[in-house]
Write an enzyme that holds these catalytic residues in place. Sequence first.
Site, PDB file in Angstrom:
ATOM      1  N   ARG A  35       0.211  14.441  13.103  1.00 30.56           N
ATOM      2  CA  ARG A  35       0.755  14.192  11.762  1.00 30.56           C
ATOM      3  C   ARG A  35       0.748  15.452  10.879  1.00 30.56           C
ATOM      4  O   ARG A  35       0.126  15.515   9.838  1.00 30.56           O
ATOM      5  CB  ARG A  35      -0.001  13.048  11.090  1.00 30.56           C
ATOM      6  N   PRO A  36       1.448  16.492  11.328  1.00 37.36           N
ATOM      7  CA  PRO A  36       1.514  17.720  10.510  1.00 37.36           C
ATOM      8  C   PRO A  36       2.292  17.473   9.208  1.00 37.36           C
ATOM      9  O   PRO A  36       2.949  16.432   9.052  1.00 37.36           O
ATOM     10  CB  PRO A  36       2.262  18.692  11.421  1.00 37.36           C
ATOM     11  N   VAL A  37       2.223  18.435   8.300  1.00 32.39           N
ATOM     12  CA  VAL A  37       2.950  18.319   7.014  1.00 32.39           C
ATOM     13  C   VAL A  37       3.893  19.506   6.822  1.00 32.39           C
ATOM     14  O   VAL A  37       4.203  19.892   5.686  1.00 32.39           O
ATOM     15  CB  VAL A  37       1.966  18.196   5.823  1.00 32.39           C
ATOM     16  N   ASP A  38       4.367  20.051   7.926  1.00 31.52           N
ATOM     17  CA  ASP A  38       5.244  21.223   7.849  1.00 31.52           C
ATOM     18  C   ASP A  38       6.535  20.956   7.063  1.00 31.52           C
ATOM     19  O   ASP A  38       7.041  21.839   6.361  1.00 31.52           O
ATOM     20  CB  ASP A  38       5.586  21.723   9.261  1.00 31.52           C
ATOM     21  N   GLN A  39       7.037  19.742   7.141  1.00 28.74           N
ATOM     22  CA  GLN A  39       8.281  19.432   6.418  1.00 28.74           C
ATOM     23  C   GLN A  39       8.058  19.413   4.903  1.00 28.74           C
ATOM     24  O   GLN A  39       8.926  19.812   4.140  1.00 28.74           O
ATOM     25  CB  GLN A  39       8.836  18.073   6.873  1.00 28.74           C
ATOM     26  N   LYS A  94       0.846  -1.211   0.000  1.00 29.90           N
ATOM     27  CA  LYS A  94       0.000   0.000   0.000  1.00 29.90           C
ATOM     28  C   LYS A  94       0.874   1.252   0.000  1.00 29.90           C
ATOM     29  O   LYS A  94       0.656   2.171  -0.787  1.00 29.90           O
ATOM     30  CB  LYS A  94      -0.879   0.004   1.239  1.00 29.90           C
ATOM     31  N   ASN A  95       1.892   1.270   0.874  1.00 28.45           N
ATOM     32  CA  ASN A  95       2.670   2.497   1.061  1.00 28.45           C
ATOM     33  C   ASN A  95       3.719   2.727  -0.018  1.00 28.45           C
ATOM     34  O   ASN A  95       4.389   3.758  -0.002  1.00 28.45           O
ATOM     35  CB  ASN A  95       3.291   2.521   2.460  1.00 28.45           C
ATOM     36  N   ASP A 105       4.616   0.510  12.076  1.00 29.42           N
ATOM     37  CA  ASP A 105       3.415  -0.127  11.515  1.00 29.42           C
ATOM     38  C   ASP A 105       3.269  -1.589  11.931  1.00 29.42           C
ATOM     39  O   ASP A 105       2.266  -2.218  11.607  1.00 29.42           O
ATOM     40  CB  ASP A 105       3.436  -0.047   9.985  1.00 29.42           C
ATOM     41  N   CYS A 150      -5.211  12.465  12.775  1.00 29.02           N
ATOM     42  CA  CYS A 150      -5.833  11.143  12.642  1.00 29.02           C
ATOM     43  C   CYS A 150      -5.696  10.450  13.995  1.00 29.02           C
ATOM     44  O   CYS A 150      -5.102  10.987  14.931  1.00 29.02           O
ATOM     45  CB  CYS A 150      -5.203  10.369  11.502  1.00 29.02           C
ATOM     46  N   ARG A 186      -8.803  -0.550   4.577  1.00 26.14           N
ATOM     47  CA  ARG A 186      -7.968   0.483   3.935  1.00 26.14           C
ATOM     48  C   ARG A 186      -6.612  -0.097   3.542  1.00 26.14           C
ATOM     49  O   ARG A 186      -6.004   0.321   2.572  1.00 26.14           O
ATOM     50  CB  ARG A 186      -7.722   1.644   4.911  1.00 26.14           C
ATOM     51  N   ARG A 190      -4.919  10.555   4.313  1.00 26.87           N
ATOM     52  CA  ARG A 190      -3.893  11.576   4.449  1.00 26.87           C
ATOM     53  C   ARG A 190      -2.845  11.500   3.345  1.00 26.87           C
ATOM     54  O   ARG A 190      -2.216  12.492   2.997  1.00 26.87           O
ATOM     55  CB  ARG A 190      -3.143  11.422   5.771  1.00 26.87           C
ATOM     56  N   ILE A 234       7.549   6.966  17.145  1.00 23.38           N
ATOM     57  CA  ILE A 234       7.232   7.713  15.926  1.00 23.38           C
ATOM     58  C   ILE A 234       5.960   8.549  16.071  1.00 23.38           C
ATOM     59  O   ILE A 234       5.949   9.739  15.734  1.00 23.38           O
ATOM     60  CB  ILE A 234       7.085   6.758  14.710  1.00 23.38           C
TER      61      ILE A 234
HETATM   62  C1  EPZ Z   1       4.077   6.981   6.466  1.00 27.63           C
HETATM   63  O1  EPZ Z   1       3.265   7.977   7.046  1.00 27.63           O
HETATM   64  C2  EPZ Z   1       3.180   5.767   6.310  1.00 27.63           C
HETATM   65  N1  EPZ Z   1       2.072   6.083   5.390  1.00 27.63           N
HETATM   66  C3  EPZ Z   1       2.644   5.335   7.670  1.00 27.63           C
HETATM   67  O2  EPZ Z   1       1.877   4.159   7.480  1.00 27.63           O
HETATM   68  C4  EPZ Z   1       3.820   5.025   8.585  1.00 27.63           C
HETATM   69  O3  EPZ Z   1       3.337   4.702   9.864  1.00 27.63           O
HETATM   70  C5  EPZ Z   1       4.743   6.239   8.672  1.00 27.63           C
HETATM   71  O4  EPZ Z   1       5.159   6.645   7.348  1.00 27.63           O
HETATM   72  C6  EPZ Z   1       5.987   5.961   9.493  1.00 27.63           C
HETATM   73  O5  EPZ Z   1       6.708   4.892   8.927  1.00 27.63           O
HETATM   74  C7  EPZ Z   1       2.318   6.098   4.061  1.00 27.63           C
HETATM   75  O6  EPZ Z   1       3.429   5.869   3.607  1.00 27.63           O
HETATM   76  C8  EPZ Z   1       1.145   6.399   3.174  1.00 27.63           C
HETATM   77  P1  EPZ Z   1       5.999  10.342   8.641  1.00 27.63           P
HETATM   78  P2  EPZ Z   1       3.812   9.507   7.095  1.00 27.63           P
HETATM   79  O7  EPZ Z   1       5.868  11.613   7.872  1.00 27.63           O
HETATM   80  O8  EPZ Z   1       4.718   9.761   5.959  1.00 27.63           O
HETATM   81  C9  EPZ Z   1       6.176  13.672  12.011  1.00 27.63           C
HETATM   82  C10 EPZ Z   1       0.060   2.736   7.736  1.00 27.63           C
HETATM   83  O9  EPZ Z   1      -0.299   2.130   8.735  1.00 27.63           O
HETATM   84  N2  EPZ Z   1       6.084  14.651  10.896  1.00 27.63           N
HETATM   85  O10 EPZ Z   1       7.174   9.464   8.361  1.00 27.63           O
HETATM   86  O11 EPZ Z   1       2.627  10.385   7.302  1.00 27.63           O
HETATM   87  C11 EPZ Z   1       4.917  12.842  12.133  1.00 27.63           C
HETATM   88  O12 EPZ Z   1       3.943  13.504  12.921  1.00 27.63           O
HETATM   89  C12 EPZ Z   1       0.485   4.169   7.825  1.00 27.63           C
HETATM   90  O13 EPZ Z   1       0.167   2.220   6.588  1.00 27.63           O
HETATM   91  C13 EPZ Z   1       6.089  16.027  11.182  1.00 27.63           C
HETATM   92  O14 EPZ Z   1       6.145  16.423  12.341  1.00 27.63           O
HETATM   93  O15 EPZ Z   1       4.680   9.485   8.428  1.00 27.63           O
HETATM   94  C14 EPZ Z   1       5.419  11.581  12.802  1.00 27.63           C
HETATM   95  O16 EPZ Z   1       5.501  11.801  14.191  1.00 27.63           O
HETATM   96  C15 EPZ Z   1       0.183   4.739   9.183  1.00 27.63           C
HETATM   97  N3  EPZ Z   1       6.022  16.908  10.143  1.00 27.63           N
HETATM   98  C16 EPZ Z   1       6.837  11.425  12.232  1.00 27.63           C
HETATM   99  O17 EPZ Z   1       7.196  12.723  11.710  1.00 27.63           O
HETATM  100  C17 EPZ Z   1       5.960  16.496   8.842  1.00 27.63           C
HETATM  101  O18 EPZ Z   1       5.914  17.360   7.933  1.00 27.63           O
HETATM  102  C18 EPZ Z   1       6.948  10.414  11.088  1.00 27.63           C
HETATM  103  O19 EPZ Z   1       5.893  10.690  10.190  1.00 27.63           O
HETATM  104  C19 EPZ Z   1       5.963  15.113   8.580  1.00 27.63           C
HETATM  105  C20 EPZ Z   1       6.031  14.212   9.616  1.00 27.63           C
END
Ligand code: EPZ
Length: 416
Positions: free
Chosen positions: A121-125, A22-23, A304, A116, A396, A92, A326
Site C-alpha cells: 500500500r505505497p502512497v507514491d500516487q 468509515k471510508n 472490502d 499493512c 476499527r 494508514r 486490488i
Molecule cells: C481505500 O484504501 C480504503 N480505505 C480501503 O478500505 C479499500 O480497500 C481501498 O480503498 C480499495 O477500495 C479508505 O478509504 C480509508 P487504494 P486506499 O489507494 O485508498 C495501490 C477497509 O477495509 N496504490 O485505492 O489505501 C495500492 O497498493 C479499507 O475499510 C499504489 O500503488 O486504497 C492498492 O494495490 C481496507 N500507490 C491499489 O493501488 C498509491 O499511491 C488500490 O489502493 C496508492 C495506491
Amino acid sequence: MDKLKIIGGQPLCGEVVISGAKNAALPILCAGLLSAQPLHLSNMPDLQDIRTMETLLQKMGMRIERDADNYTLDGAHIASPEASYELVKTMRAAILVLGPLLARFGQARVSLPGGCAIGARPVDQHIRGLQAMGADIVIEHGYILAKASRLKGARIVADMITVTGTENLLMAAVLADGETILENAAREPEVIDLARLLVKMGAHISGIGTDTLVIQGVDQLHGAHHKVMADRIEAGTFLCAVAAAGGDVLLRQCRPDTLDAVLDKLREAGLEIEVGVDWLRARMHGRARAVSLRTSEYPAFPTDMQAQFMALASVAIGSARVTETIFENRFMHVQELNRLGADIVVEGNTALVQGVAMLSGATVMATDLRASASLVIAGLCAEGATVIERIYHLDRGYDCIEKKLSALGAQIARIT
Ligand code: EPZ
C-alpha cells in the site's frame, strides 16, 4: 485483548440500522482542515479509526465537539501541521491530512504509512500528484516533508485508480491556484460524498462520480453541514451474514444504490432481496449456491467485501473462484476459515472454495478488518463455539457489531 465468542446455528431475524461510512467519514474529517469556519457533521460512526483520526486532528489544533453522531469541527486554530508515526502506524488513512495541510497552510510533516496486513500500500500516487501541483516533497527518516507557497492547478493522470489518492489530491486542488484535472480518478461512493461536502464548502468541482474530476481552485472555503453517507460495506457484511446463517433481516438507513455489484452476487447465491430508497430486506431459506467473483474498482465488486463473501462461499453448495485484483495479500482469512473446516485452496490471487455443509467452531485469529468480519460470518454458521481473538481489528471498522448481531438473534458475546 477482547475476544468474541459465537455459538453458531441461529438464523438472523429482525431489523438493523446501518451506521455512517468509515471510508467517507475519515476523509470528511480531514476536510475540516481546509476551512477556518466550522463543519457540522452528522451520522458519524462510532469506530476506533474515527477516534484515532480525531486524536490526530486535535494534536494539530483542530477543536472537535461531539454529541452522539453529531460532530462540530473548528479548524480556526491549527498550530502544528504534523501527523506522527505513533498515530499513522495505527491508521494508514492519516495520510489524508497531507493534501489539506499543504493546500491551506503550505506545509506538512506526515509519517509515511508503513505496510499493512493486506499489502504494501505505497502512497507514491499521492506524492507524485502533489509534486505535479508544485509541492516540494522530501522523504527523510520515515516522514514526508512537504512545502508549497501555493499549490498550482495541474493535469494529473493516476497510474492506477486509488481511493485515498484521489481524495488527497481533490482536497489539495480545491484551494490551489487555477484548474486541476484528476484523470483515472476513483469513483467510489465515498469519494463522491467527500466531493459533495467540498462543494457545500464552496469548492468548484465538476465530473463528480466520473473518472475525471475538474476542479477550479478558490482562495478559501467556508463551513458547511453534512450528513455522512451510510456504510455500504457494513450493509454488505450483514447481507452476507443473512445469506450464510439464514433468516429475514431489514436493513435501515442504508444506500442500496451503492451496492449494485454486491446485490447481484448475493441474488445469484440465492438471497431474496427487496430494495427501498434507504432500506433493504434480505431473506434466506436453505443453503446458498456458490458464486464466483473478481474484485475490482467501483462500480464492480468491492475488495472490502471479498473476505465476507468467501465466508459465504465456504458453506455454499458447489465451488467458487474468488479473485482479488486490488491488494496483493488479502487472503489472510483463508487459513483461519480452513481452521473452521472450510475447504479453500489459494493459487496466486485466486482462492478456490469448495463449499461444505457445515463449519465446525474453533478458536481463530483476526488479522485485518474485513478478515475479522468474515470470521464472524463463519462463526454464525459453524457448529458449536467459535472464539475470535484480536478483535481490535474488527472494532476499527464496525460499530458494535456484536450488539447489532445479538439483537438479530445471534448468540454472540464480547469476552474482555
Ligand atoms: C481505500 O484504501 C480504503 N480505505 C480501503 O478500505 C479499500 O480497500 C481501498 O480503498 C480499495 O477500495 C479508505 O478509504 C480509508 P487504494 P486506499 O489507494 O485508498 C495501490 C477497509 O477495509 N496504490 O485505492 O489505501 C495500492 O497498493 C479499507 O475499510 C499504489 O500503488 O486504497 C492498492 O494495490 C481496507 N500507490 C491499489 O493501488 C498509491 O499511491 C488500490 O489502493 C496508492 C495506491
